[in-house]
Structures are given as structure tokens and as C-alpha cells.
Design a protein around this motif. Sequence first.
Motif, mmCIF file in Angstrom:
data_model
loop_
_atom_site.group_PDB
_atom_site.id
_atom_site.type_symbol
_atom_site.label_atom_id
_atom_site.label_comp_id
_atom_site.label_asym_id
_atom_site.label_seq_id
_atom_site.Cartn_x
_atom_site.Cartn_y
_atom_site.Cartn_z
ATOM 1 N N THR A 37 129.659 188.456 77.312
ATOM 2 C CA THR A 37 130.541 189.562 76.937
ATOM 3 C C THR A 37 131.257 189.281 75.613
ATOM 4 O O THR A 37 131.785 190.194 74.992
ATOM 5 N N LYS A 38 131.251 187.991 75.206
ATOM 6 C CA LYS A 38 131.942 187.613 73.973
ATOM 7 C C LYS A 38 131.385 186.276 73.484
ATOM 8 O O LYS A 38 131.176 185.356 74.274
ATOM 9 N N VAL A 39 131.144 186.200 72.177
ATOM 10 C CA VAL A 39 130.698 184.964 71.551
ATOM 11 C C VAL A 39 131.670 184.654 70.415
ATOM 12 O O VAL A 39 131.962 185.530 69.604
ATOM 13 N N GLU A 40 132.181 183.433 70.393
ATOM 14 C CA GLU A 40 133.087 183.051 69.316
ATOM 15 C C GLU A 40 132.810 181.619 68.880
ATOM 16 O O GLU A 40 132.398 180.784 69.682
ATOM 17 N N ARG A 41 133.010 181.371 67.596
ATOM 18 C CA ARG A 41 132.833 180.023 67.052
ATOM 19 C C ARG A 41 133.991 179.149 67.531
ATOM 20 O O ARG A 41 135.140 179.581 67.563
ATOM 21 N N SER A 42 133.668 177.896 67.867
ATOM 22 C CA SER A 42 134.723 176.952 68.229
ATOM 23 C C SER A 42 134.588 175.659 67.422
ATOM 24 O O SER A 42 135.310 174.705 67.660
ATOM 25 N N GLY A 43 133.656 175.635 66.477
ATOM 26 C CA GLY A 43 133.424 174.497 65.602
ATOM 27 C C GLY A 43 132.247 174.812 64.708
ATOM 28 O O GLY A 43 131.686 175.905 64.772
ATOM 29 N N ASP A 44 131.858 173.848 63.890
ATOM 30 C CA ASP A 44 130.747 174.078 62.959
ATOM 31 C C ASP A 44 129.454 174.444 63.682
ATOM 32 O O ASP A 44 128.744 175.339 63.260
ATOM 33 N N GLU A 45 129.152 173.732 64.760
ATOM 34 C CA GLU A 45 127.923 174.004 65.492
ATOM 35 C C GLU A 45 128.209 174.220 66.975
ATOM 36 O O GLU A 45 127.361 173.960 67.818
ATOM 37 N N GLU A 46 129.408 174.700 67.264
ATOM 38 C CA GLU A 46 129.787 174.964 68.644
ATOM 39 C C GLU A 46 130.249 176.406 68.807
ATOM 40 O O GLU A 46 130.832 176.998 67.901
ATOM 41 N N LEU A 47 129.966 176.939 69.997
ATOM 42 C CA LEU A 47 130.381 178.290 70.355
ATOM 43 C C LEU A 47 131.061 178.263 71.711
ATOM 44 O O LEU A 47 130.813 177.375 72.523
ATOM 45 N N LYS A 48 131.907 179.251 71.935
ATOM 46 C CA LYS A 48 132.399 179.543 73.277
ATOM 47 C C LYS A 48 131.791 180.888 73.637
ATOM 48 O O LYS A 48 132.017 181.884 72.945
ATOM 49 N N VAL A 49 130.989 180.891 74.686
ATOM 50 C CA VAL A 49 130.327 182.113 75.122
ATOM 51 C C VAL A 49 130.930 182.507 76.462
ATOM 52 O O VAL A 49 130.781 181.803 77.468
ATOM 53 N N THR A 50 131.647 183.624 76.463
ATOM 54 C CA THR A 50 132.257 184.166 77.671
ATOM 55 C C THR A 50 131.287 185.178 78.264
ATOM 56 O O THR A 50 130.630 185.912 77.527
ATOM 57 N N GLY A 51 131.216 185.191 79.581
ATOM 58 C CA GLY A 51 130.319 186.156 80.199
ATOM 59 C C GLY A 51 130.545 186.272 81.686
ATOM 60 O O GLY A 51 131.375 185.571 82.272
ATOM 61 N N ASP A 52 129.795 187.181 82.283
ATOM 62 C CA ASP A 52 129.874 187.443 83.717
ATOM 63 C C ASP A 52 128.786 186.654 84.431
ATOM 64 O O ASP A 52 127.596 186.876 84.198
ATOM 65 N N LEU A 53 129.225 185.735 85.300
ATOM 66 C CA LEU A 53 128.317 184.933 86.108
ATOM 67 C C LEU A 53 128.333 185.496 87.524
ATOM 68 O O LEU A 53 129.407 185.637 88.121
ATOM 69 N N SER A 54 127.152 185.839 88.030
ATOM 70 C CA SER A 54 127.039 186.371 89.396
ATOM 71 C C SER A 54 126.266 185.388 90.265
ATOM 72 O O SER A 54 125.130 185.032 89.950
ATOM 73 N N ILE A 55 126.931 184.946 91.325
ATOM 74 C CA ILE A 55 126.340 184.046 92.311
ATOM 75 C C ILE A 55 126.714 184.572 93.684
ATOM 76 O O ILE A 55 127.885 184.885 93.927
ATOM 77 N N HIS A 56 125.737 184.683 94.572
ATOM 78 C CA HIS A 56 126.011 185.014 95.974
ATOM 79 C C HIS A 56 126.745 186.357 96.101
ATOM 80 O O HIS A 56 127.611 186.529 96.955
ATOM 81 N N GLY A 57 126.429 187.294 95.210
ATOM 82 C CA GLY A 57 127.033 188.617 95.271
ATOM 83 C C GLY A 57 128.424 188.720 94.691
ATOM 84 O O GLY A 57 129.079 189.754 94.795
ATOM 85 N N VAL A 58 128.914 187.651 94.075
ATOM 86 C CA VAL A 58 130.253 187.622 93.481
ATOM 87 C C VAL A 58 130.107 187.405 91.977
ATOM 88 O O VAL A 58 129.376 186.516 91.547
ATOM 89 N N THR A 59 130.813 188.222 91.193
ATOM 90 C CA THR A 59 130.777 188.099 89.739
ATOM 91 C C THR A 59 132.143 187.657 89.231
ATOM 92 O O THR A 59 133.164 188.254 89.584
#
Length: 178
Positions: A89-111
Motif C-alpha cells: 500500500t506504500k513504498v518509501e526509501r529508508s536508506g540508499d538501498e533500503e525500502l520500507k514497504v507497507t502492505g496488507d498481509l492476509s493469513i488465516h482469513g485475517v488481514t
Amino acid sequence: MTTAKFQIDPSHSSANFSIKHMMIAKVHGGFEKISGTLSLDSSDITKSVIEASIETASINTREAQRDAHLKSADFFDVEKYPAITFKSTKVERSGDEELKVTGDLSIHGVTKEVVLEVEGPSAEHTDPWGNTKIAISAKTKIKRKDFGLNWNAALEAGGVLVGDDVAISLDIQFAKQK
């Protein structure tokens, strides 16, 4: 905008986890079937999008009885919930070659929203068959109970059989779509 489409190369990718067993040692496992896509915007990486799916029945902890239990209704309930999915849902730089990728993880019917700490993406490389490849490594931690994976057993000496904190590590290679 320069967006390239990539597909996860399942034979060169891994989705692994570790969790405490009996509160003393980590048990490691992984999933053997992973698929997904990456829309990589090279001019603005924050506009990139990743979607992935892991087949829950492909779990492998190198112990057949444990794998059968993990596939049962006590844990992943693979008949009812055949896939673990992630959509950024969101990608942001956190360093020269690092990212923080936020997203929706769904496991066992729970997101739930999770944040992946990502190294990469790597530079593009061409394999011996003319395919363009890139790769990332990512990690995060989740609490299994947040996803309804509640089964446990009390230990006679105190504590529980299965920990709650799950460390997840991903090594993903992508093939550019032609």
C-alpha cells in the motif's frame, strides 16, 4: 514514468520463518510455492507495487508430522485458507538501498498491515537465457495470534510449546516480463 512489470521467479525465491519452540529454541520453516508480481517504477520507486501469494499447503519444516499439524485447522487450515497474500500500500526509501514497504498481509482469513524492511531492488542482470532479473531481500516480524493462529499447549515445566513472535524472511528474484 518508467514502469516495468516483473514476475516472481519461484524457483529462485524463498519465503521462510522462524518461531520459538518450548520457549528455548527457534524452529525454522518455509513455503515452497510462491507467486506474485512487481510493478517497478524506476523513476519514482515510491509508486511501485508488489503483490504476492504463498500456497499454505506448501509449508515445509522438514518434519512431516509437524507439517501435517500446521496444515490442519489448529493452524493454517489449508483447506479453508489456501493462500497467504500480501499487497503493498506504500513504498518509501529508508536508506540508499533500503525500502520500507507497507502492505496488507492476509493469513488465516485475517488481514493486518505490516511493514517489510527491504534490501534492494538489485540492479538488473541478464541470465544465460536472456531473461532480465532483479532481486530483493525482506524481513518483518508478526504475532501469530494477531492472525487467529492461536493453538498452543502448556508445558509441564511452565510456559508454552509454541511462541507468538514469528520472524519472516524473504529472498525474492523477479523476472522482467517481455
